[in-house]
Structures are given as structure tokens and as C-alpha cells.
Design a protein around this motif. Sequence first.
Motif, PDB file in Angstrom:
ATOM      1  N   ALA A  48      11.511   5.084   3.535  1.00 56.61           N
ATOM      2  CA  ALA A  48      10.264   5.774   3.886  1.00 56.61           C
ATOM      3  C   ALA A  48      10.426   7.231   3.480  1.00 56.61           C
ATOM      4  CB  ALA A  48      10.015   5.692   5.389  1.00 56.61           C
ATOM      5  N   ALA A  59      15.554  10.825   0.801  1.00 53.20           N
ATOM      6  CA  ALA A  59      14.402   9.909   0.756  1.00 53.20           C
ATOM      7  C   ALA A  59      14.284   9.184  -0.587  1.00 53.20           C
ATOM      8  CB  ALA A  59      13.114  10.688   1.035  1.00 53.20           C
ATOM      9  N   THR A 127       6.186  15.734   7.747  1.00 51.34           N
ATOM     10  CA  THR A 127       5.725  14.694   8.661  1.00 51.34           C
ATOM     11  C   THR A 127       6.622  14.736   9.898  1.00 51.34           C
ATOM     12  OG1 THR A 127       7.242  13.094   7.687  1.00 51.34           O
ATOM     13  CG2 THR A 127       4.996  13.181   6.776  1.00 51.34           C
ATOM     14  N   GLY A 135      16.870  16.259  11.507  1.00 47.78           N
ATOM     15  CA  GLY A 135      17.270  17.276  12.496  1.00 47.78           C
ATOM     16  C   GLY A 135      16.614  18.620  12.309  1.00 47.78           C
ATOM     17  N   ARG A 314       4.988  29.040   3.329  1.00 52.14           N
ATOM     18  CA  ARG A 314       6.098  29.301   2.388  1.00 52.14           C
ATOM     19  C   ARG A 314       5.669  28.764   1.031  1.00 52.14           C
ATOM     20  NH1 ARG A 314      11.042  30.447   5.600  1.00 52.14           N
ATOM     21  NH2 ARG A 314       9.939  31.663   7.146  1.00 52.14           N
ATOM     22  N   GLU A 322      21.930  24.865   4.282  1.00 48.53           N
ATOM     23  CA  GLU A 322      22.034  25.447   5.625  1.00 48.53           C
ATOM     24  C   GLU A 322      23.131  24.730   6.407  1.00 48.53           C
ATOM     25  OE1 GLU A 322      18.881  24.744   8.614  1.00 48.53           O
ATOM     26  OE2 GLU A 322      18.883  26.898   8.925  1.00 48.53           O
TER      27      GLU A 322
END
Length: 450
Positions: A48, A59, A127, A135, A314, A322
Motif C-alpha cells: 500500500a 512503499a 495519509t 513513525g 513545504r 533523520e
Amino acid sequence: MAQADTAIWRNWAGNVTARPARQATPAGVDELSAAVRDAAEDGLKVKAVGAGHSFTAAAATDGLLIRPQLLAGIHRIDVPNSPQGSGGTPMAGTVTVGAGTPLKRMNTALAREGLSLTNMGDIMEQTVSGAVSTGTHGTGRDSGSIAMQLRGLELVTADGSVLSCSAQGTEEERAVFAAARIGLGALGVLSSLTFAVEPVFLLTAREEPMTLDRVTAEFDALCAENEHFEFYWFPHTGNCNTKRNNRSAGPPAPVGRVSGWFEDELLSNGVFQAVNVLGRAVPAVVPAIARLSSRALSARTYTDIPYKVFTSPRRVRFVEMEYALPREALVDALRELKAMIDRSRLRISFPVEVRTAPADDIPLSTAFGRDSAYIAVHMYRGTPYRAYFTEAERIFTAHGGRPHWGKVHTRDAAYLSEVYPRFAEFTALRDRLDPDRVFGNDYLRRVLGD
Ligand SMILES: Cc1cc2nc3c(=O)[nH]c(=O)nc-3n(C[C@H](O)[C@H](O)[C@H](O)COP(=O)(O)OP(=O)(O)OC[C@H]3O[C@@H](n4cnc5c(N)ncnc54)[C@H](O)[C@@H]3O)c2cc1C
């Protein structure tokens, strides 16, 4: 509903592409489980996708790509109970939404009902399912990631069956809920999600330039004194922009239309885009541009409802890495990053972003079991980023850092199993729910081990 479609899928940043064998846009949980079952019978992998805002290939699939558009919508809102007597804390209510609902749609629907999430990240294009699965987090002293605000979820597993899970169910449902809150898409396809919500409140944001020396000297106090503290440091300078958000009794004082357009659109997007294009073409000018950019935004204070304070547009495209570090390691890691950039030939036109989160209990949460500070490095899209990210990652991993699951990193299962105490519990659950790896892809093979 499922069509053969050889169109290339591309993520927001443009650094990941995939060519799924077919795509489906199921309009509800029954169509979703039929699509998963059919694909599994045809020997296709299933993935998905959300809004494609991850910088990793989380994904990507060459099998069936499930699109989110028709799994969207607000299913149910339970309003919070009134406070028990004066001064009582309002009981949380809940909202149940389709897994493909964009955060923006959920936030605006909640605001219409006088409700809000407690904390969120800096944009709302994702989404809900994509955001929780990797997370996604904002910054907070007491409140954690979006997944920490989940109260229930519905998951279609590899054989097409539907599991409804929360912290209240059977032992198995509780175990699935605990892990699937940040499930990397590895345990099944989420069809709906239930979040805790609270009566909408006002936040006062104070944005203020500060020197890096002062921010690092006062970091602990700034985090302790503010509900939400974050800052951006501009490489090649000693300058930062800081932002602190705290609940306020009001009155509302939103950013003015003109100053909002000037700061948030023109400076933070329009001019920033132009200076990044210039910096990409002529890297030697980047330090001078950084000195100018870091002084362009002035101090300002405004008060508004949460999503209008936490998030902003943005439009300048970038790639990002990160890491979550133990909070106490942040200042050392940042100094090491600065020293590395200063002695290198790197030219970095994007600020480094620092945020925090309290320790939480989600097995694959970057903040699992420890108060965390996030440190994020970015490069303008189309600029070579590997040399910078490799050096930055060396620093972050030396501090036991955990990479954001949706942002560029090179870690594998051997490393991740060391920094996540409950890693084996997650992979054991995956073995039970998806023994044939219907939901597998190259990314999961790397980070989970097979
Ligand atoms: C401009 C920008 C700003 C960002 N800001 C932040 C921020 O402030 N904080 C932060 O933490 N991150 C931030 N991110 C990262 C982003 O929030 C995450 O990468 C998030 O996962 C993207 O959500 P998405 O809907 O685009 O999902 P995708 O990137 O499309 O998918 C992410 C993962 O979720 C899985 N998934 C999607 N839908 C389902 C489903 N129905 N069931 C099961 N699995 C599913 C996918 O398979 C994939 O593994 C930002 C990214 C960008 C580009």
C-alpha cells in the motif's frame, strides 16, 4: 478495481521509482481484502502506498500497488467527555478515519467539530496510514508521534482476513496493535485507524533567531520550559531559527495574510527555492547565501489552532535523512556535525532541523524506551547528497541513533536489531502474520532481515 498498469510510480522527492505489475484503488475493506487475496494467489507482492512522501523505498513494489484515494474519509467521531468538575482534564475522544485519508482532511474535519490531535509533524500532505507506518513525529516535551495517538486500527493480513485491534482486545489483538502502530507496511494493509482527539486548543508560537552557541548551551532548559521546542541551524553559520509552541488561553492572533505570505511563501518557499537553485549551480556561494538566509526570518509570535501552528507548506523539494538520538547526545552530535561540515568541502544550503520526543512504548518507534532528540539533514533535490549523508550517518550511528523509517538511511537488520530492544518481537509477529512475505519488498528485506 485492479488494473494492469505499467505506469512508473515515483515518490515526492523523486529519488525512488518503481514499476508495479498492477495497481488497485479499493473503495473499502472488502475490496481491499479481495485485492490482497487475488494478488497473493497470483504470486504478486502487495504494497500500500500513501502520499509517497517517504524518501526511502518503503512503499516501492513490482507487484500490486494499492492506492489510498478511495480508502479515505471520516468514518466516526466520538466527542470527548466534559471535564469532571472545574479544572478537570477533558477525557479524550476519538476519530476513526479511512487509512488513506490525508492528514490535512482529518485535521480540517476535526477542527470543524472543535477537536484536534495533540501533536503532529510539520506538514499534513501525508495519509494517516503512511504517516503512522514510518513513525512520523513532530516535536514535543510530553506528547509523542502521530502513532502514539492511535487507539485502534483495522488491518488486512496476508490471507485477506481483517483484524480489528486495540489495546483492549484479546492478547493477540493487543500484541498486533502494539506493533502495527508503526508497522512499516510489513504486517498487512491498514484499512482504518482510530486516533485519540481532544477539544481544540490554541498554541502560541514564538519564532526567534538565536545563535547556535546559545541554543546548545540552553537546549535542556528550552526543551524543559516549552511544550514543543525545535530549531533549525544553518550550516556554514553560527545562526539558528528557533520555534517554541505552548498552549495558550488566547485570544487567537493568527499570522497576518500579508506577513504570512511574505515569510511562509515568499521567503520560506519562493526565495528559498531560488537560492537553492543558485547554490546547486554555484556551490561556492552557498556559505554566503546561508549567512543571508539565516538572517532573513525575523522574530514573530502568533496564536492559532494546532494544525495551523505545527504545519506549514513545504514546496521546495529535497531529500532528507533523520536520526533519533538519546536526548543527552544531541549537543555533542550537533557539534560533531558542525566540525565535520567546517573541515569538509561540503556546501549545504538547507538548514539542519532538531526536534524532540518523549520515550514511548512502540517496538519500532525511533523514541522507544528513551527520551529522544531528532537531527535531520537535507539536500536540495538534484544536488549530490551521499557524501554529506554518509558522514552525518557515521556521527549519528556512533551515538546509537535510530533512522527515521521513511527517510534516507543505509542501516540493515543487523544494526537495527541492536538499537531496537524489541526488534525480535516485531519480526516474530511478522513471521506469524506474513510467513510468505506477501507484503515484502527490497526495503523490508534490508531493514527486517528477509
Ligand atoms: C516535505 C516533507 C515533510 C515531512 N515532514 C515530516 C515530519 O515533520 N515528521 C516526520 O516524522 N516525517 C516527515 N516526513 C516524512 C513522512 O511523514 C513519512 O515518510 C510518511 O511515511 C509519509 O507518509 P505517506 O502518506 O506519504 O506514505 P508513503 O511514503 O507513501 O508510505 C510510507 C509507508 O507506509 C506504508 N503504508 C502506506 N499506506 C499504508 C496502508 N494503508 N497500510 C499499511 N502500510 C501503508 C507504505 O507501504 C510505506 O511503507 C516528511 C516528508 C516530506 C516529503
